[in-house]
Motif scaffolding. Structure first.
Motif, mmCIF file in Angstrom:
data_model
loop_
_atom_site.group_PDB
_atom_site.id
_atom_site.type_symbol
_atom_site.label_atom_id
_atom_site.label_comp_id
_atom_site.label_asym_id
_atom_site.label_seq_id
_atom_site.Cartn_x
_atom_site.Cartn_y
_atom_site.Cartn_z
ATOM 1 N N VAL A 94 -2.453 17.211 -12.399
ATOM 2 C CA VAL A 94 -1.611 16.118 -12.338
ATOM 3 C C VAL A 94 0.216 15.461 -13.163
ATOM 4 C CG1 VAL A 94 -1.878 13.752 -13.275
ATOM 5 C CG2 VAL A 94 -4.067 14.379 -12.526
ATOM 6 N N GLU A 126 1.243 6.435 -17.073
ATOM 7 C CA GLU A 126 1.043 6.280 -16.173
ATOM 8 C C GLU A 126 0.149 8.009 -16.074
ATOM 9 O OE1 GLU A 126 2.272 6.770 -11.902
ATOM 10 O OE2 GLU A 126 3.298 5.464 -12.992
ATOM 11 N N ARG A 151 0.064 6.825 -5.429
ATOM 12 C CA ARG A 151 0.690 6.722 -5.978
ATOM 13 C C ARG A 151 2.000 7.585 -5.234
ATOM 14 N NH1 ARG A 151 3.381 11.349 -8.163
ATOM 15 N NH2 ARG A 151 1.381 12.367 -8.694
ATOM 16 N N MET A 179 -5.767 8.528 -8.173
ATOM 17 C CA MET A 179 -4.396 8.393 -8.362
ATOM 18 C C MET A 179 -3.900 8.631 -8.028
ATOM 19 S SD MET A 179 -5.924 7.364 -12.458
ATOM 20 C CE MET A 179 -4.974 6.576 -13.469
ATOM 21 N N TYR A 180 -3.430 9.465 -7.793
ATOM 22 C CA TYR A 180 -2.358 11.121 -6.549
ATOM 23 C C TYR A 180 -2.492 10.355 -5.382
ATOM 24 C CZ TYR A 180 -0.310 14.655 -4.151
ATOM 25 O OH TYR A 180 0.930 15.179 -3.579
ATOM 26 N N GLU A 212 -3.600 9.702 -16.325
ATOM 27 C CA GLU A 212 -3.834 10.244 -14.807
ATOM 28 C C GLU A 212 -4.824 11.556 -16.048
ATOM 29 O OE1 GLU A 212 -1.086 11.050 -11.435
ATOM 30 O OE2 GLU A 212 -0.466 8.773 -11.012
ATOM 31 N N GLN A 214 -8.156 11.928 -10.266
ATOM 32 C CA GLN A 214 -7.260 12.024 -10.446
ATOM 33 C C GLN A 214 -7.049 11.872 -8.991
ATOM 34 O OE1 GLN A 214 -6.513 16.365 -11.511
ATOM 35 N NE2 GLN A 214 -4.800 16.040 -10.926
ATOM 36 N N TYR A 228 -4.506 0.250 -12.324
ATOM 37 C CA TYR A 228 -5.183 1.426 -13.523
ATOM 38 C C TYR A 228 -6.469 0.661 -14.105
ATOM 39 C CZ TYR A 228 -1.522 4.228 -12.099
ATOM 40 O OH TYR A 228 -0.251 4.621 -11.278
#
Length: 165
Positions: free
Chosen positions: A134, A11, A33, A29-30, A15, A26, A152
């Motif tokens: 990241v 992961e 999460r 994805m942040y 990222e 990015q 993802y």
């Protein structure tokens, strides 16, 4: 334990790789999460990366941050109920919406320049490159798996999508 470590490494690597090429991926994805851990809108206002993501999703001007904190908090909760962040389908929809909106604003032919990402380290805030951001955020936050390789894969697909040709 080994499987969890390997999944977290994968992961993090995804990222970092995507963040180096596209800060929007990015941020997406942040957000994906961290969002499930959010319990109130003040947490969004306290994290510049989350705030930028929410502002992008709902096309809010950055000048909206100049209003009273209580008003900002109410506006965010009105636009995006916090409980929606714990619903995987709604979270995926928000991430997809962010990615499309980000690419429209900051991608080729977009109207804005990308904002550098900000990393919190205790009481200190630092602006850094996407890859560094990241790695720092993964180290400083509790990493939690989204539990879906398909999610993802979809983000990767959005990162490599070429519009108009």
């Amino acid at each position: 334990s080994i499987a969890t470590t390997e999944a977290n490494y994968t992961e993090q690597q995804l990222e970092a790789d995507q963040g180096a090429a596209n800060p929007g991926i990015q941020l997406a994805m942040y957000f994906a999460r961290v969002a499930p851990t959010i319990t109130n809108s003040l947490q969004i206002l306290a994290d510049k990366n989350l705030l930028q993501t929410v502002q992008t999703i709902f096309n809010l001007p950055s000048t909206a941050s100049a209003s009273e904190i209580d008003q900002q908090s109410k506006e965010i909760e009105k636009l995006m109920p916090i409980k929606d962040l714990q619903d995987p389908k709604k979270l995926k929809s928000l991430v997809t919406r962010f990615t499309a909106q980000y690419d429209m604003l900051y991608g080729p032919g977009g109207t804005k320049e990308s904002t550098p990402l900000t990393v919190q380290n205790g009481n200190k805030s630092t602006t850094v490159s996407p890859a560094t951001s990241v790695l720092s955020s993964i180290v400083s936050n509790n990493s939690q798996s989204l539990g879906s390789d398909g999610f993802y894969s979809a983000l990767y697909g959005l990162a490599t999508l070429k519009l108009g040709g």
